[in-house]
Motif scaffolding. Structure first.
Motif, PDB file in Angstrom:
ATOM      1  N   VAL A  59       0.767  -1.284   0.139  1.00 28.90           N
ATOM      2  CA  VAL A  59      -0.223  -0.047  -0.020  1.00 28.90           C
ATOM      3  C   VAL A  59       0.899   1.348  -0.108  1.00 28.90           C
ATOM      4  O   VAL A  59       1.725   1.393   0.948  1.00 28.90           O
ATOM      5  CB  VAL A  59      -0.957  -0.160   1.076  1.00 28.90           C
ATOM      6  CG1 VAL A  59      -1.763   1.231   1.233  1.00 28.90           C
ATOM      7  CG2 VAL A  59      -1.800  -1.164   1.183  1.00 28.90           C
ATOM      8  N   ARG A  61       1.319   5.561  -0.774  1.00 34.81           N
ATOM      9  CA  ARG A  61       0.696   6.834  -0.680  1.00 34.81           C
ATOM     10  C   ARG A  61       1.673   7.868  -1.454  1.00 34.81           C
ATOM     11  O   ARG A  61       2.647   8.171  -0.705  1.00 34.81           O
ATOM     12  CB  ARG A  61      -0.231   7.505   0.393  1.00 34.81           C
ATOM     13  CG  ARG A  61      -0.756   8.728   0.278  1.00 34.81           C
ATOM     14  CD  ARG A  61      -1.584   9.144   1.869  1.00 34.81           C
ATOM     15  NE  ARG A  61      -2.036  10.360   1.723  1.00 34.81           N
ATOM     16  CZ  ARG A  61      -1.479  11.538   2.243  1.00 34.81           C
ATOM     17  NH1 ARG A  61      -0.523  11.352   2.900  1.00 34.81           N
ATOM     18  NH2 ARG A  61      -2.210  12.806   2.389  1.00 34.81           N
ATOM     19  N   GLY A  67       1.640   0.799   4.007  1.00 39.02           N
ATOM     20  CA  GLY A  67       1.055  -0.325   4.683  1.00 39.02           C
ATOM     21  C   GLY A  67       1.308  -1.513   3.800  1.00 39.02           C
ATOM     22  O   GLY A  67       1.703  -1.531   2.753  1.00 39.02           O
ATOM     23  N   SER A  86      -5.339  -5.952   6.492  1.00 35.16           N
ATOM     24  CA  SER A  86      -4.801  -4.794   6.013  1.00 35.16           C
ATOM     25  C   SER A  86      -4.332  -4.015   7.259  1.00 35.16           C
ATOM     26  O   SER A  86      -4.987  -3.912   8.223  1.00 35.16           O
ATOM     27  CB  SER A  86      -5.362  -3.908   5.008  1.00 35.16           C
ATOM     28  OG  SER A  86      -6.691  -3.491   5.566  1.00 35.16           O
ATOM     29  N   ILE A  88      -2.633   0.124   7.813  1.00 30.59           N
ATOM     30  CA  ILE A  88      -2.360   1.138   7.011  1.00 30.59           C
ATOM     31  C   ILE A  88      -1.866   2.230   8.251  1.00 30.59           C
ATOM     32  O   ILE A  88      -2.556   2.394   8.984  1.00 30.59           O
ATOM     33  CB  ILE A  88      -3.385   1.783   6.128  1.00 30.59           C
ATOM     34  CG1 ILE A  88      -3.561   0.678   4.989  1.00 30.59           C
ATOM     35  CG2 ILE A  88      -2.848   3.374   5.525  1.00 30.59           C
ATOM     36  CD1 ILE A  88      -4.865   1.140   4.047  1.00 30.59           C
ATOM     37  N   THR A  97      -3.681   4.940  12.487  1.00 25.85           N
ATOM     38  CA  THR A  97      -3.426   3.688  11.924  1.00 25.85           C
ATOM     39  C   THR A  97      -4.469   2.989  11.820  1.00 25.85           C
ATOM     40  O   THR A  97      -5.258   2.931  12.743  1.00 25.85           O
ATOM     41  CB  THR A  97      -2.507   3.019  13.036  1.00 25.85           C
ATOM     42  OG1 THR A  97      -1.061   3.813  13.064  1.00 25.85           O
ATOM     43  CG2 THR A  97      -2.215   1.672  12.752  1.00 25.85           C
ATOM     44  N   LEU A 221      -4.781   6.371  -2.279  1.00 25.33           N
ATOM     45  CA  LEU A 221      -4.032   5.187  -1.892  1.00 25.33           C
ATOM     46  C   LEU A 221      -3.758   4.327  -3.198  1.00 25.33           C
ATOM     47  O   LEU A 221      -4.569   4.221  -3.943  1.00 25.33           O
ATOM     48  CB  LEU A 221      -4.568   4.471  -0.830  1.00 25.33           C
ATOM     49  CG  LEU A 221      -4.826   5.128   0.477  1.00 25.33           C
ATOM     50  CD1 LEU A 221      -5.305   4.190   1.631  1.00 25.33           C
ATOM     51  CD2 LEU A 221      -3.368   5.885   1.196  1.00 25.33           C
TER      52      LEU A 221
END
Length: 226
Positions: A59, A61, A67, A86, A88, A97, A221
């Protein structure tokens, strides 16, 4: 070659010691059955393992890793279990978080249960369960339960990871409790708009989601298949 030699030796031995030879033959037959049974069980175990699949996503950004997401699919005897986990961690106005988990179970192609759970900065934000009761779905949130006539659900948001929606025009959202339209933007490229104004885009390679873009009002994201 070896079984032939053993057979010839036993045949000669049986002429002089028929009782002992009979006992040895019975032991060999029992041992053969046990070996056969072990091979069958080993084959079943291998087959069961071959029906498990896993996808790992990074993941990001703004090009930075924030993440991970893990998707698993397990298939046994007409039942399919999908699971998404998941984590993140990012800063949008403030540091947050998010840990989330989703599960969905299908039997003979129809969803029989699902589960959504989300926690942000240690506080539970979502805990929703769906189960099939007859031809209706019962959705439980905390101490409240609602009944929805959405039967049958054959394709929900969890399916988007492992199964490209080539034969589906709608997908069921467990979060919004409704079917959403699937728009095809290009070859193996799809978009889903949510009631809250946000949307996701999905890109597929060989039927599997290789890239997912989350377009939110506050952040964007990207999830990339490792």
């Amino acid at each position: 070659m070896i079984p032939t030699i053993i057979y010839l030796v036993l045949r000669r031995f049986r002429r002089s010691n028929p009782e002992k030879a009979a006992r040895i033959i019975r032991l060999i037959r029992k041992a053969g059955f046990i070996i056969f049974l072990c091979l069958v069980l080993l084959g079943i175990s291998i087959a069961a393992r071959s029906q498990q699949s896993r996808l790992d996503y990074l993941v990001t950004r703004k090009g930075r890793e924030i993440g991970s997401l893990i998707f698993t699919q397990e298939q046994t005897a007409g039942k399919t279990r999908l699971k998404i986990e998941s984590t993140i961690k990012a800063q949008v106005v403030f540091m947050f978080t998010i840990k989330a988990m989703e599960e969905a179970t299908y039997e003979n192609g129809i969803m029989t249960s699902s589960f959504l759970y989300r926690k942000m900065n240690g506080t539970e934000k979502l805990n929703k369960k769906t189960r099939l009761a007859g031809r209706n779905y019962v959705i439980t949130k905390g101490n409240r339960s609602e009944t929805f006539d959405n039967y049958p659900i054959r394709y929900n948001m969890s399916c988007l990871f492992m199964q490209e929606p080539v034969n589906f025009t709608k997908v069921y959202s467990d979060n919004f409790q409704r079917f959403l339209n699937i728009q095809q933007l290009g070859t193996h490229h799809y978009r889903i708009d949510f009631p809250d104004g946000n949307h996701n885009e999905y890109h597929y390679v060989n039927g599997v989601c290789a890239r997912m873009e989350v377009k939110h009002g506050l952040y964007n994201l990207t999830m990339l298949l490792r």
